[in-house]
Design an enzyme around this catalytic site. Structure first.
Site, short mmCIF file in Angstrom:
data_model
loop_
_atom_site.label_atom_id
_atom_site.label_comp_id
_atom_site.label_asym_id
_atom_site.label_seq_id
_atom_site.Cartn_x
_atom_site.Cartn_y
_atom_site.Cartn_z
N CYS A 1 -14.87 -11.30 -19.34
CA CYS A 1 -15.22 -12.70 -19.53
C CYS A 1 -15.62 -13.37 -18.24
O CYS A 1 -15.89 -14.55 -18.19
CB CYS A 1 -14.10 -13.45 -20.23
SG CYS A 1 -12.87 -14.07 -19.11
N ASP B 1 -14.09 -13.82 -14.95
CA ASP B 1 -13.26 -14.14 -13.79
C ASP B 1 -11.95 -13.33 -13.78
O ASP B 1 -11.30 -13.19 -14.81
CB ASP B 1 -12.90 -15.63 -13.79
CG ASP B 1 -14.13 -16.53 -13.75
OD1 ASP B 1 -15.12 -16.14 -13.12
OD2 ASP B 1 -14.08 -17.61 -14.37
N CYS C 1 -16.78 -16.93 -10.73
CA CYS C 1 -17.75 -17.97 -10.40
C CYS C 1 -17.19 -18.87 -9.30
O CYS C 1 -16.03 -18.75 -8.90
CB CYS C 1 -18.06 -18.78 -11.64
SG CYS C 1 -16.64 -19.70 -12.23
N CYS D 1 -12.10 -22.03 -16.07
CA CYS D 1 -11.98 -21.19 -14.87
C CYS D 1 -10.79 -21.61 -14.02
O CYS D 1 -10.24 -20.80 -13.27
CB CYS D 1 -13.26 -21.26 -14.05
SG CYS D 1 -14.74 -20.93 -15.03
ZN LIG Z 1 -15.68 -19.06 -14.07
#
Ligand SMILES: [Zn+2]
Ligand SMILES: Cc1ncc(COP(=O)(O)O)c(C=O)c1O
Lengths: 389, 127
Positions: free
Chosen positions: B37, B39, B62, B106
């Site tokens: 997915c 991370d 990210c 995130c």
């Molecule tokens: Zn992310």
């Protein structure tokens, strides 16, 4: 800061010669191409001149070109146009469309929309390079198939499809053949007659023309249902007052593109190969797509244990503009459908980056990127729990 | 299409992340996420008298994930385990001055990884 643009696959700057050609059509020569007076005639002549130039680059007749608002609209008009036309006017009364798994969303989403309308769509798989197997197409065609739409060259990984073979098969089976040539035009010499192409989409902004202008080649004799009804412009296929500046722009862009095709692709390929060679020296780096059957300006990589968005932002910080194959931009998996289709596992697909060169790309720029990239990959790997070498 | 526009603070923590690395003799290690997915984060903590005296992270992901990891480590360094455990994804995002809506998930990773590390530490302590 040094700035290096390597995202020509996303869009291109308008060529200065194209720009100069367009500008008078905003203020001085502003007429409506449908008007009967001299202002209208001036615009009409410019549009028809552009039509000639667009037709010239794909070897069709000028009256087979329909101007649109871009690649997306051309794809929509081609596919929905054939699907929605009264079935008696189509070659076949079936409801089956064949496409590939790696099409641009302009094609994929149009096909998905048609599925909801009761059409049957077959999404052909591709091999590990992104190439459609011609045998798969043969096998997929049935008496119900009325349209095959397969892109000329892929926008993400640059893979060029075997269009000539595919065109032979569709002709043999009397099925219409549409191809999205948005990325291929001006980079590959295209002859729609020789290739048995019935419908072909083009966009101006990928070839140093303005954004918001495209064209669709519709072979004479093929009937389409219009997507925009109205005043009956463009043979009734696409009503709306003609965007004269844009159309003049796509005409000039095609003219220049045809003239410079050999030189530009030769030059871009040398630089592109240099970039590939340099980048592949990075440990655990891979080229996505086919080593040879790819657009002259496309280099698409993935790096073990490196995430694409971070990579892209760090490149941007060094002034380098590239494109990420995928990003964790939503809760859902947003892995590139193209990378998944070529069998890259989702984990690795996240570490992909696309560089697309253009006619203004220089050797120095490629050297700059080749120097910057290994450092950035190293930096991100140092931070990455997935990298323990 | 999604708008992703990071603010200066997020960019600062992304380009100059604090507390990156590993702690070889860590008292607690927590890994969360899934490369599928996007991370993955590992947090290492060193604990003394119930206080996080050192913390390091490694993140694959990210910019939002990296910046969240960085700021979360700063936020809990010197804090008691109980205080650190209370850290939520919203605290992390707030401290960063906000994250794009699509990137909120995130920032989960940082607080989750931290809790995992604390859990592991407690388990080791036999508590
Ligand atoms: Zn992310
Ligand atoms: C292969 C392909 N088809 C269609 C499009 C859409 O073209 P436009 O942006 O002109 O609508 C693009 C551009 O992103 C493309 O690369």
């Amino acid at each position: 800061m040094k700035k290096v643009y390597l995202d020509y696959g996303a869009t291109t700057p308008v060529d200065k010669d194209v720009l100069n050609e367009i500008l008078p059509f905003f203020h001085e020569r502003f007429g409506n191409a449908s008007s009967i007076h001299s202002y209208g005639k001036e615009a009409f002549d410019a549009v028809e001149n552009a039509r000639e130039k667009v037709s010239d680059i794909i070897n069709c007749k000028a009256n087979e070109i329909v101007f649109t608002s871009g690649g997306t609209e051309s794809d929509n008009l081609a596919i929905k146009g054939v699907a929605y036309i009264n079935k008696d006017k189509r070659k076949t009364k079936g409801n089956h469309i064949i496409t590939s798994a790696i099409e641009h969303p302009a094609v994929l989403e149009t096909c998905r929309h048609l599925e909801k309308q009761g059409f049957n769509v077959k999404y052909l798989p591709v091999d590990k390079y992104g190439i459609v197997n011609t045998k798969d197409l043969e096998d997929a065609i049935s008496a119900n198939t009325f349209l095959v739409t397969i892109m000329y060259a892929n926008n993400e990984i640059g893979t060029v499809e075997p269009i000539e073979e595919l065109g032979k098969i569709t002709k043999e089976h009397n099925v219409l053949f549409h191809t999205d040539a948005v990325q291929a035009i001006t980079k590959i010499s295209i002859d729609v007659i020789k290739l048995n192409i019935d419908l072909l989409s083009v966009s101006a902004h990928k070839i140093y023309g303005p954004k918001g202008t495209g064209a669709l080649y519709v072979k004479n004799g093929i009937k389409l249902e219009p997507t925009a009804h109205g005043g009956g412009h463009e043979k009734g296929l696409r009503s709306s007052t003609l965007n004269t500046p844009g159309i003049v722009g796509i005409g000039k862009a095609c003219e220049i593109g045809k003239k410079r095709m050999k030189k530009d692709t030769f030059y871009m390929k040398i630089l592109r190969d240099k970039l590939i060679k340099n980048v592949l020296e990075i440990e655990e780096s891979y080229l996505n797509g086919h080593p040879e059957k790819r657009l002259a300006n496309n280099a698409h990589f993935r790096f073990t244990a490196v995430e694409g968005e971070s990579l892209n932002l760090m490149l941007d910080d060094k002034g380098i503009a590239a494109a990420t194959g995928s990003a964790c931009s939503s809760k859902k998996l947003q892995t590139s459908h193209v990378l998944l289709a070529i069998g890259v596992n989702p984990k690795e697909a996240h570490g992909s980056i696309r560089f697309t060169l253009g006619k203004y790309t220089s050797k120095e720029e490629i050297e700059y990127v080749s120097d910057a990239l290994p450092e950035i990959v190293k930096r991100l790997r140092k931070m990455s729990p997935l990298w323990n070498r | 299409m999604v708008e992703i526009d990071y603010n200066e603070k997020v960019k600062d923590h992304f380009f100059n992340p604090r507390n990156v690395g590993e702690i070889k003799d860590a008292d607690g290690v927590g890994t969360v996420g899934n490369p599928v997915c996007g991370d993955v984060m590992t947090i290492y903590i060193k604990v003394k008298n119930n206080i996080i005296i050192d913390i390091k992270f490694k993140t694959y992901g990210c910019a939002a994930a990296i910046a969240s990891s960085s700021i979360a480590t700063e936020m809990v360094k010197g804090k008691t385990l109980e205080e650190a455990e209370k850290l939520t994804r919203d605290d992390v995002a707030k401290e960063l001055g906000g994250l794009p809506a699509v990137k909120m998930h995130c920032s989960n990773l940082a607080s989750d990884a931290l809790r995992e590390a604390i859990k592991e530490y407690r388990k080791k302590q036999g508590k």
